[in-house]
Design a protein around this motif. Structure first.
Motif, PDB file in Angstrom:
ATOM      1  N   ALA A 449       0.829  -1.209   0.000  1.00 20.41           N
ATOM      2  CA  ALA A 449       0.000   0.000   0.000  1.00 20.41           C
ATOM      3  C   ALA A 449       0.863   1.259   0.000  1.00 20.41           C
ATOM      4  O   ALA A 449       0.464   2.299  -0.550  1.00 20.41           O
ATOM      5  CB  ALA A 449      -0.929  -0.013   1.213  1.00 20.41           C
ATOM      6  N   LYS A 450       2.063   1.187   0.624  1.00 21.45           N
ATOM      7  CA  LYS A 450       2.967   2.335   0.622  1.00 21.45           C
ATOM      8  C   LYS A 450       3.833   2.434  -0.646  1.00 21.45           C
ATOM      9  O   LYS A 450       4.560   3.410  -0.814  1.00 21.45           O
ATOM     10  CB  LYS A 450       3.894   2.252   1.832  1.00 21.45           C
ATOM     11  N   LYS A 451       3.773   1.438  -1.537  1.00 24.54           N
ATOM     12  CA  LYS A 451       4.604   1.430  -2.750  1.00 24.54           C
ATOM     13  C   LYS A 451       4.173   2.556  -3.691  1.00 24.54           C
ATOM     14  O   LYS A 451       2.988   2.701  -3.993  1.00 24.54           O
ATOM     15  CB  LYS A 451       4.489   0.073  -3.464  1.00 24.54           C
ATOM     16  N   PRO A 452       5.124   3.407  -4.181  1.00 25.45           N
ATOM     17  CA  PRO A 452       4.757   4.491  -5.101  1.00 25.45           C
ATOM     18  C   PRO A 452       4.431   3.939  -6.494  1.00 25.45           C
ATOM     19  O   PRO A 452       4.683   2.775  -6.815  1.00 25.45           O
ATOM     20  CB  PRO A 452       6.006   5.364  -5.117  1.00 25.45           C
ATOM     21  N   GLU A 453       3.887   4.839  -7.320  1.00 25.88           N
ATOM     22  CA  GLU A 453       3.538   4.442  -8.688  1.00 25.88           C
ATOM     23  C   GLU A 453       4.813   4.260  -9.533  1.00 25.88           C
ATOM     24  O   GLU A 453       5.899   4.696  -9.158  1.00 25.88           O
ATOM     25  CB  GLU A 453       2.626   5.494  -9.310  1.00 25.88           C
ATOM     26  N   GLU A 454       4.626   3.623 -10.693  1.00 25.68           N
ATOM     27  CA  GLU A 454       5.783   3.317 -11.540  1.00 25.68           C
ATOM     28  C   GLU A 454       6.436   4.568 -12.112  1.00 25.68           C
ATOM     29  O   GLU A 454       7.644   4.612 -12.306  1.00 25.68           O
ATOM     30  CB  GLU A 454       5.365   2.386 -12.691  1.00 25.68           C
ATOM     31  N   ASP A 455       5.661   5.607 -12.453  1.00 31.29           N
ATOM     32  CA  ASP A 455       6.220   6.838 -13.016  1.00 31.29           C
ATOM     33  C   ASP A 455       6.607   7.841 -11.932  1.00 31.29           C
ATOM     34  O   ASP A 455       6.839   9.012 -12.227  1.00 31.29           O
ATOM     35  CB  ASP A 455       5.224   7.469 -13.982  1.00 31.29           C
ATOM     36  N   TYR A 456       6.654   7.380 -10.682  1.00 31.28           N
ATOM     37  CA  TYR A 456       6.992   8.296  -9.589  1.00 31.28           C
ATOM     38  C   TYR A 456       8.507   8.441  -9.516  1.00 31.28           C
ATOM     39  O   TYR A 456       9.253   7.488  -9.642  1.00 31.28           O
ATOM     40  CB  TYR A 456       6.469   7.732  -8.254  1.00 31.28           C
ATOM     41  N   ASN A 457       8.974   9.672  -9.366  1.00 35.78           N
ATOM     42  CA  ASN A 457      10.395   9.982  -9.243  1.00 35.78           C
ATOM     43  C   ASN A 457      10.661  10.600  -7.880  1.00 35.78           C
ATOM     44  O   ASN A 457       9.967  11.545  -7.460  1.00 35.78           O
ATOM     45  CB  ASN A 457      10.833  10.951 -10.350  1.00 35.78           C
ATOM     46  N   ASP A 458      11.702  10.112  -7.259  1.00 35.69           N
ATOM     47  CA  ASP A 458      12.084  10.659  -5.955  1.00 35.69           C
ATOM     48  C   ASP A 458      12.616  12.082  -6.145  1.00 35.69           C
ATOM     49  O   ASP A 458      13.474  12.313  -6.997  1.00 35.69           O
ATOM     50  CB  ASP A 458      13.139   9.764  -5.317  1.00 35.69           C
ATOM     51  N   PRO A 459      12.100  13.041  -5.372  1.00 37.20           N
ATOM     52  CA  PRO A 459      12.590  14.423  -5.544  1.00 37.20           C
ATOM     53  C   PRO A 459      14.091  14.534  -5.332  1.00 37.20           C
ATOM     54  O   PRO A 459      14.753  15.317  -6.038  1.00 37.20           O
ATOM     55  CB  PRO A 459      11.804  15.193  -4.480  1.00 37.20           C
ATOM     56  N   ALA A 460      14.654  13.771  -4.448  1.00 39.61           N
ATOM     57  CA  ALA A 460      16.099  13.829  -4.230  1.00 39.61           C
ATOM     58  C   ALA A 460      16.859  13.335  -5.461  1.00 39.61           C
ATOM     59  O   ALA A 460      17.884  13.919  -5.863  1.00 39.61           O
ATOM     60  CB  ALA A 460      16.468  12.995  -3.003  1.00 39.61           C
ATOM     61  N   ASP A 461      16.339  12.250  -6.097  1.00 39.48           N
ATOM     62  CA  ASP A 461      16.981  11.754  -7.316  1.00 39.48           C
ATOM     63  C   ASP A 461      16.870  12.766  -8.450  1.00 39.48           C
ATOM     64  O   ASP A 461      17.810  12.939  -9.238  1.00 39.48           O
ATOM     65  CB  ASP A 461      16.352  10.432  -7.731  1.00 39.48           C
TER      66      ASP A 461
END
Length: 543
Positions: A449-461
């Motif tokens: 349930a906490k897993k992000p979506e596939e097109d989600y990008n980490d702001p730090a990255d």
């Protein structure tokens, strides 16, 4: 200085007048060098002490004029002179002097004209006879025949002591007679003037680039059945051989016919004789040995002829086989053209060669090696899969097995004694294990349930990537000093050779498929034409 110039000018004017008196119209060359005028003073010609001898005098165009030819210093010219009134300044000078080409020191001793006044015959001091053509005019002796390049010369008398004293033509101008001081008398045959005109006309051939108005252009030979030069030559040779063979056969037949006639005559005479003197039929026969010998010779000749023909046949057969091997067998298809029914479109096959046997064998070897490589890779992959399947059970599988067995055991079983206690412990352990499994499943659900979506990008990255693009630049792997090209990306001669073979095979297959389709279309058209012919014949039969 002025006196020298006046003397030079007087000498120049005198030379010009002398040249005019001789009939020479060529101007004197002027001296443009003013620095050394003394070196170019025109001196008068030195005349000999003894006058030249007059050798020939011919009547001119009027009674007062005549033509004169002289020897010695004045030889090489024919002078035109006159008995009429003349100017004092030109006294003793001829009215005209005509130079004779190629006769600088040669005098003319005699001459005669043809009846048609078209030719003049000259007898020279060197023993030669010269014939000059005269231009057409009222007076044939008046034209300047001396300065002419077209002449005919023949030397018969002695060149040093054989000067010609007299030259005459016969009454019909068919012969020419000359008498020389060398004691010889020569007779020449003269070609008629008509034949001379024909020979001159034939000699004056026009240029190939010039065509007459009535000349027709030759048409090209467009008949495909027409013989070429080589075919015509071979056919002429073959016809000659056939003609010789036929003549030989005809000669043999005539000989046989004459012998039969003679034999029949002998038989008739034998029949007329009395019976006691008459010869029998057997006595007329030849010696059996001679007949057998002739038969054997004939058989030997036939065998030799058969051997010669067999050798020729084998020779031509081998030559044809060599030609087919060199030029025809290399081609994939013969030259075939298919024309549409309206004769507007014509399509021909590709004239290309077959793939060489060496290329085919090399292609087969490469394909075999490629197939072996693929098989080895598949076998390695299959071994790896079998190894994975032979490993032990995973923890999840053990849990499923335990869960499956726990479902099969009845929870409400009532047992007593040691067995009942063991069963109760086992059931308790299974129940505890089921609860742990449920707790672990709930943890996984919460994690998913906490897993992000596939097109989600980490702001730090995203910030790190932007910083790298702005500050570090784009570095390729090939620019690295330690970069090594993988084996599958390396280019070598074998790979390029395989590519060339593949392209050659592709081009050959495309052309071969096109030729095959065209041949099929040709066969289809032939079938249609045959059907049409059949239908037309049926219609004609019906009508």
């Amino acid at each position: 200085q002025e006196a020298k110039k006046e003397a030079k000018e007087k000498a120049r004017q005198k030379e010009i007048e002398r040249r005019k008196a001789r009939g020479i119209d060529e101007p004197l060359e002027e001296d443009d060098d003013d620095e050394e005028p003394d070196e170019f003073i025109y001196e008068p010609l030195e005349e000999p002490d003894e006058p030249s001898q007059a050798l020939l005098i011919v009547q001119g165009d009027n009674p007062q004029s005549f033509w004169l030819n002289m020897s010695g210093f004045d030889s090489g010219y024919i002078y035109r002179c006159s008995f009429g009134e003349i100017e004092k300044e030109s006294y003793g000078e001829p009215l005209q002097a005509l130079p004779m080409s190629g006769m600088d020191d040669i005098a003319v001793h005699c001459m005669t004209f043809s009846k048609s006044q078209r030719y003049v015959y000259l007898g020279l001091s060197n023993g030669a006879v010269r014939i000059l053509p005269l231009p057409s005019g009222d007076n044939p002796a008046a034209p300047p025949f001396g300065e002419i390049e077209h002449h005919w010369t023949l030397s018969m008398h002695d060149n040093h002591n054989g000067h010609i004293n007299e030259i005459k033509l016969s009454f019909d101008e068919s012969h020419l007679f000359t008498i020389g001081c060398d004691g010889n008398f020569f007779v020449y045959e003269v070609m008629p003037e008509e034949e001379v005109d024909k020979a001159i006309a034939m000699a004056k051939l026009f240029s190939p680039r010039m065509r007459g108005e009535d000349e027709q252009f030759l048409e090209d030979i467009v008949d495909p059945q027409a013989y070429s030069i080589e075919d015509a030559k071979q056919k002429a040779e073959h016809d000659k051989m056939v003609r010789i063979a036929e003549e030989k056969k005809a000669g043999v037949r005539r000989t046989i016919a004459a012998m039969r006639k003679q034999f029949k005559h002998l038989m008739d005479r034998n029949e007329e004789l009395p019976s006691e003197l008459r010869l029998s039929r057997r006595e007329f026969q030849m010696d059996p040995e001679i007949k057998q010998q002739i038969a054997e010779e004939t058989k030997d000749r036939i065998d030799i002829l058969n051997k010669e023909l067999a050798w020729e046949s084998a020779k031509h057969e081998i030559a044809l086989k060599k030609l087919n091997t060199k030029y025809k067998d290399l081609l994939d298809k013969d030259n075939i053209s298919v024309i549409s029914f309206d004769n507007r479109i014509s399509v021909s096959v590709f004239r290309h060669e077959k793939l060489p046997e060496a290329v085919q064998q090399l292609q087969h070897q490469l394909e075999t090696s490629k197939l072996d490589t693929v098989k080895s890779q598949h076998s390695k992959l299959f071994d790896m899969k079998e190894g994975e399947s032979s490993l032990g059970e995973t923890p999840g599988d053990s849990e499923e097995v335990v869960d499956k067995h726990s479902e099969e055991i009845p929870t409400e079983a009532i047992l007593k004694g040691n067995v009942g206690e063991k069963v109760a412990k086992a059931l308790h352990w299974l129940e505890t294990l089921r609860k742990k499994k449920e707790a672990r499943k709930r943890q996984w659900d919460e994690l998913y349930a906490k897993k992000p979506e596939e097109d989600y990008n980490d702001p730090a990255d995203v910030i790190a990537i932007k910083d790298a693009i702005d500050n570090m630049g784009d570095f390729k792997l090939k620019t690295d000093k330690n970069y090594v090209v993988p084996d599958n990306l390396r280019i070598n001669a074998n790979k390029k050779l395989i590519q060339l073979f593949d392209l050659q095979d592709l081009i050959y297959n495309m052309k071969h498929d096109f030729n095959t389709k065209l041949v099929t279309l040709r066969d289809k058209k032939l079938l249609i034409v045959e059907q049409f012919d059949k239908f037309i014949k049926e219609l004609q039969d019906i009508q």
